[in-house]
Motif scaffolding. Structure first.
Motif, PDB file in Angstrom:
ATOM      1  N   GLN A 122       0.873  -1.193  -0.054  1.00 30.76           N
ATOM      2  CA  GLN A 122       0.192  -0.130  -0.122  1.00 30.76           C
ATOM      3  C   GLN A 122       0.765   1.268  -0.024  1.00 30.76           C
ATOM      4  N   MET A 123       0.767   2.008  -1.062  1.00 29.37           N
ATOM      5  CA  MET A 123       1.520   3.211  -1.124  1.00 29.37           C
ATOM      6  C   MET A 123       0.687   4.551  -1.029  1.00 29.37           C
ATOM      7  N   ASN A 124       0.868   5.236  -0.089  1.00 29.23           N
ATOM      8  CA  ASN A 124       0.172   6.619   0.150  1.00 29.23           C
ATOM      9  C   ASN A 124       1.170   7.670   0.182  1.00 29.23           C
ATOM     10  N   SER A 125       0.672   8.931  -0.017  1.00 30.40           N
ATOM     11  CA  SER A 125       1.361  10.092  -0.308  1.00 30.40           C
ATOM     12  C   SER A 125       2.267   9.986  -1.252  1.00 30.40           C
ATOM     13  N   LEU A 126       2.102   9.589  -2.301  1.00 31.38           N
ATOM     14  CA  LEU A 126       3.036   9.245  -3.418  1.00 31.38           C
ATOM     15  C   LEU A 126       3.892  10.413  -3.785  1.00 31.38           C
ATOM     16  N   LYS A 127       5.161  10.302  -4.405  1.00 28.60           N
ATOM     17  CA  LYS A 127       5.870  11.510  -4.801  1.00 28.60           C
ATOM     18  C   LYS A 127       6.108  11.334  -6.260  1.00 28.60           C
ATOM     19  N   PRO A 128       6.487  12.358  -6.948  1.00 24.28           N
ATOM     20  CA  PRO A 128       7.326  11.930  -8.368  1.00 24.28           C
ATOM     21  C   PRO A 128       8.509  10.812  -8.239  1.00 24.28           C
ATOM     22  N   GLU A 129       9.295  11.229  -7.247  1.00 22.99           N
ATOM     23  CA  GLU A 129      10.349  10.156  -7.043  1.00 22.99           C
ATOM     24  C   GLU A 129      10.145   8.793  -6.816  1.00 22.99           C
ATOM     25  N   ASP A 130       8.817   8.645  -6.597  1.00 28.58           N
ATOM     26  CA  ASP A 130       8.443   7.098  -6.341  1.00 28.58           C
ATOM     27  C   ASP A 130       8.124   6.509  -7.617  1.00 28.58           C
ATOM     28  N   THR A 131       8.350   7.380  -8.717  1.00 29.77           N
ATOM     29  CA  THR A 131       8.113   6.818 -10.023  1.00 29.77           C
ATOM     30  C   THR A 131       9.103   5.771 -10.402  1.00 29.77           C
ATOM     31  N   ALA A 132       8.703   4.524 -10.676  1.00 33.74           N
ATOM     32  CA  ALA A 132       9.522   3.360 -11.075  1.00 33.74           C
ATOM     33  C   ALA A 132       8.894   1.993 -11.389  1.00 33.74           C
ATOM     34  N   VAL A 133       9.544   0.990 -11.840  1.00 32.72           N
ATOM     35  CA  VAL A 133       9.088  -0.193 -12.103  1.00 32.72           C
ATOM     36  C   VAL A 133       9.225  -0.836 -10.750  1.00 32.72           C
ATOM     37  N   TYR A 134       8.101  -1.432 -10.131  1.00 29.70           N
ATOM     38  CA  TYR A 134       8.206  -1.897  -8.725  1.00 29.70           C
ATOM     39  C   TYR A 134       8.076  -3.641  -9.047  1.00 29.70           C
ATOM     40  N   TYR A 135       9.078  -4.383  -8.393  1.00 29.66           N
ATOM     41  CA  TYR A 135       9.162  -5.725  -8.409  1.00 29.66           C
ATOM     42  C   TYR A 135       8.844  -6.345  -7.279  1.00 29.66           C
ATOM     43  N   CYS A 136       8.307  -7.586  -7.235  1.00 29.13           N
ATOM     44  CA  CYS A 136       8.096  -8.252  -6.147  1.00 29.13           C
ATOM     45  C   CYS A 136       9.092  -9.559  -5.954  1.00 29.13           C
ATOM     46  N   LYS A 137       9.487  -9.885  -4.937  1.00 27.90           N
ATOM     47  CA  LYS A 137      10.566 -10.851  -4.992  1.00 27.90           C
ATOM     48  C   LYS A 137      10.102 -11.867  -3.753  1.00 27.90           C
ATOM     49  N   ALA A 138      10.555 -13.108  -3.869  1.00 25.34           N
ATOM     50  CA  ALA A 138      10.109 -14.157  -3.027  1.00 25.34           C
ATOM     51  C   ALA A 138      11.592 -15.010  -2.535  1.00 25.34           C
ATOM     52  N   ALA A 139      11.613 -15.216  -1.488  1.00 26.52           N
ATOM     53  CA  ALA A 139      12.814 -15.958  -0.958  1.00 26.52           C
ATOM     54  C   ALA A 139      12.643 -16.651   0.093  1.00 26.52           C
ATOM     55  N   GLU A 140      13.688 -17.652   0.746  1.00 25.22           N
ATOM     56  CA  GLU A 140      13.436 -18.400   1.792  1.00 25.22           C
ATOM     57  C   GLU A 140      13.693 -17.812   3.339  1.00 25.22           C
ATOM     58  N   SER A 141      14.278 -16.515   2.969  1.00 24.54           N
ATOM     59  CA  SER A 141      14.571 -15.735   4.251  1.00 24.54           C
ATOM     60  C   SER A 141      14.702 -14.264   4.282  1.00 24.54           C
ATOM     61  N   ILE A 142      14.401 -13.516   5.140  1.00 19.50           N
ATOM     62  CA  ILE A 142      14.555 -12.218   4.877  1.00 19.50           C
ATOM     63  C   ILE A 142      16.243 -11.738   4.565  1.00 19.50           C
ATOM     64  N   LEU A 143      17.132 -12.439   4.875  1.00 22.37           N
ATOM     65  CA  LEU A 143      18.389 -12.197   4.569  1.00 22.37           C
ATOM     66  C   LEU A 143      18.579 -12.440   3.026  1.00 22.37           C
ATOM     67  N   VAL A 144      17.904 -13.433   2.330  1.00 18.89           N
ATOM     68  CA  VAL A 144      18.127 -13.775   1.235  1.00 18.89           C
ATOM     69  C   VAL A 144      17.365 -12.546   0.256  1.00 18.89           C
ATOM     70  N   ILE A 145      16.350 -11.956   0.846  1.00 16.19           N
ATOM     71  CA  ILE A 145      15.611 -10.853   0.097  1.00 16.19           C
ATOM     72  C   ILE A 145      16.758 -10.082   0.095  1.00 16.19           C
ATOM     73  N   TYR A 146      17.607  -9.520   0.817  1.00 15.37           N
ATOM     74  CA  TYR A 146      18.592  -8.497   0.587  1.00 15.37           C
ATOM     75  C   TYR A 146      19.629  -8.755  -0.336  1.00 15.37           C
ATOM     76  N   SER A 147      20.030 -10.171  -0.564  1.00 13.34           N
ATOM     77  CA  SER A 147      20.893 -10.853  -1.614  1.00 13.34           C
ATOM     78  C   SER A 147      20.423 -10.598  -2.843  1.00 13.34           C
ATOM     79  N   THR A 148      21.421 -11.101  -3.695  1.00 14.72           N
ATOM     80  CA  THR A 148      21.041 -11.263  -5.118  1.00 14.72           C
ATOM     81  C   THR A 148      20.128 -12.680  -5.311  1.00 14.72           C
TER      82      THR A 148
END
Length: 122
Positions: free
Chosen positions: A82-108
């Motif tokens: 949920q994205m509120n108070s959106l700003k022009p600098e929020d403009t981007a392609v948004y990607y979802c990612k799945a991983a086996e742990s939070i640590l892996v979310i931050y990895s490649t």
């Protein structure tokens, strides 16, 4: 094999709101964390938010803290942003990612969705 399908992007005026969805299918039993990233033109992909699937612990980039909320619906195997108070600098392609742990979310490592465009006009 985990598959992710994002939806909910679009064009919105500054100050407006959008809700992104990411539906998960496939080997969902191996997915313990989900995240959202974004990539603006000419910039590197950056972390936006993440959530632990079981406990629901959430993590945010400083740039979106207080404006964006990540959540999940276990029954629907879907994660939301949920994205509120959106700003022009929020403009981007948004990607979802799945991983086996939070640590892996931050990895490649992990599985990526195809992305959804969010455009915020000033």
């Amino acid at each position: 094999q985990v598959q992710l399908v994002e939806s909910g992007g679009g064009l919105v005026q500054a100050g407006g709101s959008l809700r992104l969805s990411c539906a998960i299918s496939g080997r969902t039993i191996s997915t313990n964390a989900m995240g959202w990233f974004r990539q603006a033109p000419g910039k590197e992909r950056e972390f936006v938010a993440a959530i632990g699937w079981r406990a629901g612990s959430t993590y945010y980039a400083d740039s979106v803290k207080g404006r964006f909320t990540i959540s999940r619906d276990s029954a629907k195997n879907t994660v939301y942003l949920q994205m509120n108070s959106l700003k022009p600098e929020d403009t981007a392609v948004y990607y979802c990612k799945a991983a086996e742990s939070i640590l892996v979310i931050y990895s490649t490592r992990g599985t990526w969705g195809q992305g959804t465009q969010v455009t915020v006009s000033s």
